[in-house]
Design a protein around this motif. Structure first.
Motif, PDB file in Angstrom:
ATOM      1  N   GLY A 153      72.831  51.700  47.912  1.00 29.12           N
ATOM      2  CA  GLY A 153      73.242  51.821  46.458  1.00 29.12           C
ATOM      3  C   GLY A 153      72.526  50.322  45.742  1.00 29.12           C
ATOM      4  N   TYR A 154      71.692  49.654  46.422  1.00 33.05           N
ATOM      5  CA  TYR A 154      71.028  48.475  45.656  1.00 33.05           C
ATOM      6  C   TYR A 154      69.646  48.213  46.406  1.00 33.05           C
ATOM      7  CZ  TYR A 154      72.687  45.723  49.754  1.00 33.05           C
ATOM      8  OH  TYR A 154      72.968  45.065  50.772  1.00 33.05           O
ATOM      9  N   THR A 155      68.948  47.493  45.652  1.00 29.75           N
ATOM     10  CA  THR A 155      67.816  46.954  46.074  1.00 29.75           C
ATOM     11  C   THR A 155      67.524  45.502  45.992  1.00 29.75           C
ATOM     12  OG1 THR A 155      66.420  47.008  43.875  1.00 29.75           O
ATOM     13  CG2 THR A 155      66.326  49.151  45.657  1.00 29.75           C
ATOM     14  N   VAL A 156      66.567  44.910  46.898  1.00 33.28           N
ATOM     15  CA  VAL A 156      66.604  43.306  46.995  1.00 33.28           C
ATOM     16  C   VAL A 156      64.943  43.219  46.845  1.00 33.28           C
ATOM     17  CG1 VAL A 156      67.027  41.188  47.944  1.00 33.28           C
ATOM     18  CG2 VAL A 156      68.712  43.083  48.171  1.00 33.28           C
ATOM     19  N   LYS A 175      69.077  44.818  42.274  1.00 32.95           N
ATOM     20  CA  LYS A 175      69.329  45.816  41.415  1.00 32.95           C
ATOM     21  C   LYS A 175      69.941  47.202  41.861  1.00 32.95           C
ATOM     22  CE  LYS A 175      65.922  46.150  38.180  1.00 32.95           C
ATOM     23  NZ  LYS A 175      64.508  46.003  37.806  1.00 32.95           N
ATOM     24  N   PRO A 176      70.427  47.964  40.998  1.00 30.14           N
ATOM     25  CA  PRO A 176      71.094  48.998  41.410  1.00 30.14           C
ATOM     26  C   PRO A 176      69.691  50.231  41.888  1.00 30.14           C
ATOM     27  CG  PRO A 176      71.265  49.063  38.958  1.00 30.14           C
ATOM     28  CD  PRO A 176      70.783  47.818  39.492  1.00 30.14           C
ATOM     29  N   VAL A 177      70.088  51.181  42.810  1.00 30.12           N
ATOM     30  CA  VAL A 177      68.933  52.090  43.243  1.00 30.12           C
ATOM     31  C   VAL A 177      68.569  52.998  42.156  1.00 30.12           C
ATOM     32  CG1 VAL A 177      68.302  53.921  44.842  1.00 30.12           C
ATOM     33  CG2 VAL A 177      69.467  51.871  45.667  1.00 30.12           C
ATOM     34  N   ALA A 214      74.448  46.294  37.491  1.00 28.55           N
ATOM     35  CA  ALA A 214      73.569  45.181  36.653  1.00 28.55           C
ATOM     36  C   ALA A 214      72.478  44.631  37.734  1.00 28.55           C
ATOM     37  CB  ALA A 214      74.703  44.013  36.749  1.00 28.55           C
ATOM     38  N   MET A 215      71.599  43.753  37.266  1.00 26.50           N
ATOM     39  CA  MET A 215      70.693  43.087  37.791  1.00 26.50           C
ATOM     40  C   MET A 215      71.237  42.065  38.098  1.00 26.50           C
ATOM     41  SD  MET A 215      67.451  42.559  35.373  1.00 26.50           S
ATOM     42  CE  MET A 215      67.077  44.050  34.639  1.00 26.50           C
ATOM     43  N   ALA A 216      71.283  41.240  39.313  1.00 23.14           N
ATOM     44  CA  ALA A 216      72.045  40.184  39.558  1.00 23.14           C
ATOM     45  C   ALA A 216      71.085  39.111  40.377  1.00 23.14           C
ATOM     46  CB  ALA A 216      73.121  40.339  40.500  1.00 23.14           C
ATOM     47  N   PHE A 217      70.725  37.969  39.750  1.00 23.34           N
ATOM     48  CA  PHE A 217      69.462  37.062  40.352  1.00 23.34           C
ATOM     49  C   PHE A 217      70.400  35.875  40.983  1.00 23.34           C
ATOM     50  CE2 PHE A 217      66.101  33.934  40.410  1.00 23.34           C
ATOM     51  CZ  PHE A 217      65.228  34.675  40.941  1.00 23.34           C
TER      52      PHE A 217
END
Length: 456
Positions: A153-156, A175-177, A214-217
């Motif tokens: 469900g997400y990427t890094v 970020k979400p896939v 969301a995109m989380a940094f």
């Protein structure tokens, strides 16, 4: 007088100060008053109490104060007849002192117009205090990025941004896939906990926010994590660290908001402990941040024990301010304070939060400031604190909370992969990919910073 006693007195009186080892004095106090004083031997090693015999009084509290105050030390009463010894913390006040100072500060404004005027003064002073008015020019370089890793469900993707010539700030972008259109941006600065941003709680938080849409940094403190390829850990405890961390967040936000899929109207920041202080400061400084959630950080009787929180004279601004008034500068943007019973946020609901409600009330927006208080918890970014943040971000950034909710309706982080530390590095397992022009050493940083602000 016995010979042994004569020898002891000869030892203590060589300089006429009647010295005794602190450890011996503490033992005497324990025996005299029937108390227990807890401490590490390293804390008292090599310390002496001058005129020790003259410091004793008929009560233990006064005696301990007389003995410890000249040594910049103190005790905290943990329970009946049990005390814990520590170094004195001038940045930690008694709650009553902090509340009185907040009341003094608040007495300077009585309506929205007066507060807005005060806020403008504070904001201008804060920028000057951190030496970023005006901002130094940004290097004309592109971020350094690694390959994208895909999970459930997400990427890094790991990213390094050059914020001054040869100075990099490193982090990982979650970020979400799958998504359509523009998505919210959430900054996640790190706090003063072991294992830095590589800790499971950091990875859980950022991955969960990404799964929610969301995109989380997530990014390093100055001189922590990969930043130690350029600096020593002890460089973090220098005043300039506050400035460099603020500049880093500004540059990160510049980059993220330049992405075509970033929603510039849905921008947030959340961090715990020292990163909670940073969250409040950045929200006060940067109007691009629309939502904030400082966790286990903000208190009118605690000013931050690290130079990255208070190394620059930010609390001298506007004729003296404190972290709660700086938090009020977020109003009327939505803000969540998460507090607990095991640190300096233990009394947040009693005085500090009502002040913030009053400040939001000037805008008719009392409902936009919230406090989740966890009286039985301690100083961390544990699951209950993360849950509070998830709900708040979902509410104000229009995120999908169902993406991390199980069939029982509970938040479920079990689908998140905790990566090994090296997987989150930008510059390779041993720093072998650090650019050749990267500066090293604090002396060189000072030269680069001075040159950058001189060119303004």
């Amino acid at each position: 007088m016995a010979l042994t006693t004569q020898l002891l007195h000869a030892q203590y009186n060589t300089d006429g100060a009647y010295k005794k080892p602190l450890k011996e004095v503490l033992t005497t106090i324990e025996q005299r008053f029937g108390v227990k004083i807890k401490y590490a031997d390293s804390l008292v090693a090599g310390k002496y109490v001058a005129y020790a015999e003259w410091r004793y009084r008929n009560d233990v509290e006064t005696t301990l104060s007389n003995v410890l105050a000249p040594l910049d030390m103190k005790v905290k009463k943990e329970k009946d007849k049990v005390y814990k010894l520590s170094n004195y913390e001038y940045y930690r006040w008694l709650p009553e002192e902090g509340w009185a100072e907040l009341d003094r500060i608040a007495a300077q404004y009585h309506n929205l117009a007066e507060w807005e005027q005060r806020k403008q003064i504070l904001k201008a002073d804060l920028w000057k205090a951190i030496q970023l008015s005006p901002l130094p020019a940004a290097p004309n370089s592109k971020p350094i990025v690694t390959d994208i890793r895909t999970f459930n469900g997400y990427t890094v993707q790991n990213i390094a941004i050059e914020i001054l010539p040869g100075l990099f700030i490193n982090g990982s972008l979650y970020k979400p896939v799958n998504y359509i259109g523009k998505i919210p941006v959430i900054l996640n600065p790190d706090g003063h906990w072991e294992k830095q941003r590589y800790r499971p709680d950091c990875q859980y938080r950022c991955a969960a926010l990404a799964k929610m849409g969301a995109m989380a940094f997530s990014y390093d403190l100055f001189a922590w994590g990969e930043s130690q390829l350029q600096f020593k850990l002890e460089d973090h405890r220098r005043s300039l660290s506050l400035t460099i961390q603020a500049l880093g967040s500004i540059r990160i936000l510049d980059y993220l908001l330049s992405l075509k899929d970033a929603d510039t109207n849905r921008v947030a920041i959340t961090g715990g402990s020292g990163a909670g202080s940073h969250t409040v400061l950045m929200t006060a400084l940067d109007n691009r941040i629309k939502v904030s959630a400082p966790v286990v950080a903000i208190s009118s009787y605690f000013y931050g024990g690290c130079p990255c929180e208070s190394g620059m004279p930010i609390h001298d601004c506007g004729g003296r301010t404190d972290n709660v008034e700086i938090a009020a500068m977020a109003a009327p943007r939505p803000q969540l304070l998460v507090s607990d019973g095991g640190d300096w946020t233990d009394k947040t609901p009693e005085h500090d939060f009502p002040y913030l409600q009053k400040m939001y009330g000037l805008y008719g927006k009392t409902n936009l400031v919230e406090n989740v208080h966890l009286p039985n918890e301690k100083h961390d970014f544990g699951i209950n604190k993360r849950i509070a943040v998830y709900h708040f971000m979902a509410k104000y950034l229009q995120l999908n909370l169902n993406a991390i909710t199980n069939a029982n309706g509970n938040i479920d982080e079990s689908g998140i992969t905790i990566e090994k530390e090296t997987a989150l590095y930008v510059f390779g397992d041993k720093g072998e990919k650090l650019p050749s022009h990267a500066i090293k050493g604090f002396d060189n940083l000072e030269k680069v910073f001075k040159a950058a602000i001189t060119k303004q």
